[in-house]
Design a protein around this motif. Structure first.
Motif, short mmCIF file in Angstrom:
data_model
loop_
_atom_site.label_atom_id
_atom_site.label_comp_id
_atom_site.label_asym_id
_atom_site.label_seq_id
_atom_site.Cartn_x
_atom_site.Cartn_y
_atom_site.Cartn_z
N ASP A 33 45.61 39.48 46.19
CA ASP A 33 44.38 40.26 46.68
C ASP A 33 43.88 41.23 45.51
N ASP A 46 41.59 42.80 42.33
CA ASP A 46 40.16 42.95 42.05
C ASP A 46 39.87 42.12 40.92
N TRP A 47 39.09 41.37 41.38
CA TRP A 47 38.58 40.24 40.56
C TRP A 47 37.72 40.80 39.30
N GLU A 88 43.81 45.06 49.53
CA GLU A 88 42.59 44.37 49.07
C GLU A 88 41.92 44.67 47.97
N ASN A 89 41.31 43.99 47.09
CA ASN A 89 40.94 44.48 45.99
C ASN A 89 41.66 45.18 44.86
#
Length: 756
Positions: free
Chosen positions: A89, A91-92, A188-189
Motif C-alpha cells: 500500500d 504511495d506509487w 493506504e498510499n
C-alpha cells in the motif's frame, strides 16, 4: 550491481497458516541468505531503512524496490515494483527502483522447471516432484535470470509476500508509536491512519522502528478485488531515462581510462584460429594489443573505430580441419532421413499408431522452419575491468548470477571477487542469456589490467555468430472421424536440443542426450480434443550454435500445428474458426479467447476485395493467445494489413505494458514469418545485416488491435506468447486468399507473382 556474498545459504520461511478469506503463501523465500543482510542487499543510504531484501523506505516516504530481473524493453522495472507496492500500500508517486544484487533470495524458481518433460497442466505426483526438484536446483546453482516469460510469474509470490511483510512491520511500528492496536489501523498510499482518533503517520516516520519488528508468521495477501494498483495502466518508470538519453545500455558504459575492443570470429562453423601476427597491427594508431579470444581474434585500441580498422586488416590463418562446410539443405536432408527413427515420446494418449495403421484415409504433411537470428537492436557488448585480483563486469545480460560464476572461472577468481553490473538491454530474446560475449570481455580485461575494456561486436559479427533459433522439421499423420474431426494424430518433430546445447556451453558436464521439452512445446498437449495422439521428438544434432529464441519451440511448432488444423478444416469442408470451436468445446477459457479475436476481426463479415482473414490460437508460457490476420497480395508479395489479437494471461499487472508486449511479439514473429531465415553455404552463414535479414518497418507495419480478457487466474507470461500465432494466422489467410498452402517459412521464399 551484483556484490560478492559468502557461499553458505540459509532461508527463513514465512509460516503457512491459513487465514480465513485470505490468500496465504508460505513456501517462498523472503529474507536474504546467510551472510547477506537486508542492509547489504538494499544498501540503504542516509535516512533510509531496509525492511527486507526487497524494499527500503526513506524518512520522507520514498520507497525503493529491488528489481531482480533485467529490463530489456518488457517493462519489468515497472510491473514487478507494482506487485510489491500493491501489497505494501505504498504511495506509487514515491516509488523508486534499484537493480537487485545477485543473491539466492532473488532466484527465478519458475524458469528451470519449465524445461522438464511434463505438460504445462500436468499435476501428477511425478510432475510436481520434478518441479520441486527444479526449484531446489535453481537455488543451488543461482538461476537469477530473465527469460521464458517468467518475470511476473516468478515474482508474483515473493514480491507480494515482501510487500505484505513490510506493511505488517510498518503497521506494528505505527501501532506502537500511536499506542493503539494494529488492528485499528489502516494503511493506504504510504500513510497509516487511526480512524477513531484521526491521527496518522507516514511510512517514513516509522520505518526505523518497523525494521526492529519481525514479520508475522501468517502473511495475509490481498484478494484481487482489493487491488488498487495492479490492473491499472501505470506509466513505465524506465521511460524517462530512455527519452532523455540518460539510460545506460551495454554499449553506453563509459569509465575513466577506457579501452575499446572488437573482433573477428571464425568465418566457418567449427573452424579455429591457426595463426596470426599481432605485429601486423601493433604500429597502427591507437592500437593497444591484438589477441586471441574464445571464438576468434580481437584488437584492443583507444577507440572502437581504430580497433575495427585494425582487426579488419589482420591476416588470419583459419584452421579448417574440424570445420563443418555443409549447407542448410544438408541439414534438412539430415532431418528428413531421421524421420524413420523413433524419438522420445512426450505425449502418447490412446493408440494413435495402431489407429493410423488401420485407417483407410490418412492426411500426411511435412512442415519446415529455418534457422533464425535474434537480431537484437543492440549488438553484443560487455565491459570488464581487472584490478587488484578483483573483476568488475558491466553487461547487458539476462543472467547476472550465471555470468558471475562464468566470469570468475575465466579469470580464475573466486566469485567473491567478481561484481556484475547489469545495464539496460537493447533487446534480449534469449540471446543475452549466453555467456560468449562476457567470456571474451573478461579475457580482454586480463590483457589490460587496471583499465576497463569495452568489447563491442559489429552488426555483421553479431548476426553471423549468433546462437540461432534452430531449424526444424515436423511430420504429421492424421486420420479423421466420420464428422471430419481428428481421431488419431501422430506428430514427429525433428531437430536439435536447444536446452542440451546451451547446457554444454554453460557447464563442462552438460549434455543434450536427455529429453528437452522445448523441442515439442506447441506440438504436444494441445487443447484440441483428439482421442488418440502421439507426439515425439527425434534428436538430430547440428554443428552450428543454437539457442533460446523468443518463444523457443513454440515459435515453429505453432506454425506447424495451427497450419495443420487449418488443413484439416479444409479437408473436412468446414470453416477454420468454427472447426476450432468444436475441438475446443471442453475448454471454455480457450473458446472465449478464440471468439474474442474472431469478433474483433469481423470474421463473419465479408472480407474487403482482394483480402482474406486467417486465424490461429496458441497457448504458451501460461497465456492463451488468438490472432486473426488480414492479408492481401500487393506488388507480387504478401501484405499484412491488420492483426486482431486476444489474450488471456490471467491477472494483468499493467495492461498498457501487456498491449505493448503483444504488439512487440507480433512484429517479431511477423518479421520472421515473412522474411526471417539464416542459411549456410560451405559452413558459412549467408546473412549479415538487415539488408539481407529483413524485418518489419514502419511502411509495412500492420494495424494491431489487442483485447485483454478479464481473468482471475494467476498471472501468465507476456513477453513471448504474442509471437507464435502470427505465422500460422498469416499463412492460413494466404491459403484462403490464394488457395496455396505453404508448409515452409519464410513466406517470402514463395513466388506470389500470380496474385490471387
Amino acid at each position: 550491481m551484483a556484490r560478492p556474498k559468502r557461499r553458505s545459504r540459509r532461508a527463513f520461511l514465512i509460516g503457512g497458516a491459513v487465514a480465513a478469506g485470505a490468500l496465504v503463501v508460505g513456501w517462498r523465500f523472503l529474507t536474504p541468505s546467510e551472510g547477506a543482510s537486508a542492509d547489504e542487499l538494499m544498501n540503504p543510504g542516509d535516512g533510509e531503512t531496509a525492511l527486507n531484501a526487497w524494499v527500503k523506505i526513506a524518512a520522507d516516504g520514498t520507497t525503493t524496490i529491488a528489481v531482480p530481473r533485467s529490463e530489456m524493453g518488457q517493462g519489468v522495472q515497472t510491473s514487478l515494483p507494482m506487485i510489491l507496492a500493491e501489497e505494501l500500500d505504498a504511495d506509487w508517486s514515491k516509488v523508486r527502483i534499484v537493480d537487485a544484487e545477485v543473491d539466492p533470495v532473488y532466484v527465478n524458481e519458475v524458469m528451470l522447471p519449465e524445461g522438464f518433460p511434463f505438460g504445462p497442466h500436468d499435476e501428477s505426483f511425478m510432475a510436481e516432484s520434478a518441479r520441486d526438484a527444479g526449484r531446489w536446483l535453481s537455488k543451488l546453482i543461482g538461476v537469477q535470470a530473465t527469460g521464458g516469460s517468467t518475470s511476473v510469474r516468478a515474482a508474483w509470490g515473493p514480491m507480494r509476500e515482501a510487500g505484505a511483510a513490510a506493511k505488517a512491520m510498518l503497521l506494528a511500528a505505527a501501532a506502537e508509536q500511536l499506542d493503539v492496536s494494529a488492528g485499528e489501523l489502516k494503511a493506504e498510499n504510504g500513510i497509516v491512519t487511526h480512524a477513531a482518533s484521526g491521527r496518522s503517520v507516514g511510512y517514513g516516520e516509522v520505518s526505523k522502528r518497523a525494521a526492529t519488528k519481525s514479520p508475522p508468521e501468517t502473511l495475509v495477501l490481498k484478494q484481487p478485488s482489493a487491488f488498487r494498483l495492479i490492473g491499472t495502466p501505470v506509466a513505465r518508470l524506465d521511460v524517462p531515462a530512455k527519452v532523455d538519453g540518460s539510460a545506460v545500455f551495454g554499449a553506453d558504459v563509459k569509465l575513466p581510462g577506457m579501452l575499446y575492443a572488437t573482433l573477428r570470429h571464425t568465418p566457418v562453423v567449427g573452424a579455429t584460429v591457426k595463426r596470426f601476427n599481432p605485429a601486423d597491427v601493433a604500429r597502427m594508431p591507437g592500437v593497444h594489443k591484438a589477441t586471441a579470444v574464445p571464438g576468434g581474434i580481437a584488437v584492443i585500441a583507444d577507440s572502437y573505430w581504430r580497433a575495427k580498422k585494425a582487426v579488419d586488416s589482420l591476416a588470419i590463418d583459419w584452421e579448417m580441419a574440424e570445420a563443418w562446410q555443409g549447407s542448410s539443405d544438408d541439414i534438412f536432408r539430415q532431418f528428413e532421413a531421421a524421420l524413420g527413427e523413433d524419438g522420445f515420446v512426450y505425449q502418447d494418449d490412446g493408440d494413435a499408431v495402431e489407429r493410423l495403421e488401420t485407417a483407410s484415409d490418412v492426411f500426411e504433411a511435412t512442415y519446415r522452419a529455418p534457422f533464425l537470428a535474434h537480431a537484437t537492436m543492440e549488438p553484443m557488448s560487455c565491459t570488464a575491468l581487472m584490478q587488484n585480483e578483483t573483476l568488475q563486469v558491466w553487461a547487458p545480460t539476462q543472467a547476472p548470477g550465471v555470468m558471475r560464476w562464468i566470469a570468475a572461472g575465466e579469470a580464475d577468481l573466486d566469485e567473491a571477487n567478481v561484481t556484475v553490473h547489469v545495464t539496460y538491454l537493447g533487446g534480449g530474446f534469449g540471446r543475452r542469456g549466453e555467456p560468449d560475449f562476457v567470456r571474451q570481455a573478461v579475457k580482454l580485461a586480463m590483457e589490460a589490467p587496471g583499465r576497463p575494456v569495452k568489447l563491442i561486436w559489429s552488426r555483421e559479427e553479431d548476426m553471423k555468430n549468433d546462437t540461432y533459433r534452430p531449424a526444424g522439421l515436423s511430420h504429421f499423420r492424421v486420420t479423421l472421424d466420420p464428422d471430419g474431426y481428428p481421431a488419431a494424430w501422430r506428430n514427429k518433430v525433428v531437430g536439435p536440443s536447444v536446452s542440451g546445447q546451451a547446457t554444454q556451453r554453460y557447464l563442462p558436464f552438460g549434455s543434450d542426450a536427455g529429453p528437452d521439452r522445448t523441442t515439442v512445446d506447441g506440438a504436444a498437449w494441445l487443447p484440441y480434443r483428439t482421442p488418440d495422439i502421439r507426439v515425439e521428438h527425434i534428436l538430430s544434432r547440428v554443428p552450428m550454435r543454437i539457442g533460446f529464441w523468443r518463444s523457443v519451440g513454440h515459435s515453429h511448432n505453432a506454425f506447424f500445428t495451427e497450419s495443420v488444423i487449418d488443413e484439416l478444416a479444409h479437408k473436412a469442408g468446414q470453416d477454420p474458426y468454427r472447426y476450432r470451436r468444436h475441438l475446443l468445446r471442453d475448454h471454455p477459457r480457450y473458446l472465449k479467447v478464440l471468439d474474442e479475436a474472431a469478433a474483433k476481426a469481423g470474421w463473419d463479415r465479408p472480407a474487403a476485395e482482394g483480402r482474406a482473414l486467417g486465424i490461429a490460437l496458441h497457448e504458451s508460457f501460461g497465456a492463451i493467445v488468438a490472432q486473426v490476420a488480414e492479408v492481401s497480395i500487393e506488388n507480387g508479395a504478401p501484405r499484412v494489413h491488420r492483426v486482431a489479437c486476444a489474450i488471456d494471461c490471467g491477472i494483468v499487472i499493467n495492461p498498457d505494458t501487456l498491449v505493448a508486449q503483444m504488439e512487440s511479439g507480433i512484429v517479431y514473429g511477423l518479421s520472421a514469418a515473412l522474411w526471417g531465415e539464416i542459411t549456410f553455404e560451405n559452413g558459412e552463414p549467408q546473412q549479415s545485416n538487415f539488408p539481407d535479414y529483413e524485418v518489419i518497418r514502419m511502411a509495412n507495419m500492420p494495424e494491431i488491435e489487442t483485447v485483454i480478457m478479464p481473468s482471475a487466474e494467476a498471472p501468465g507470461g507476456a513477453g513471448e506468447p504474442g509471437t507464435p500465432p502470427i505465422a500460422p494466422a498469416v499463412a492460413n489467410a494466404l491459403f484462403r486468399l490464394t488457395g496455396r498452402r505453404v508448409r515452409e517459412l519464410p513466406l517470402m521464399k514463395q513466388d506470389w507473382s500470380a496474385g490471387v
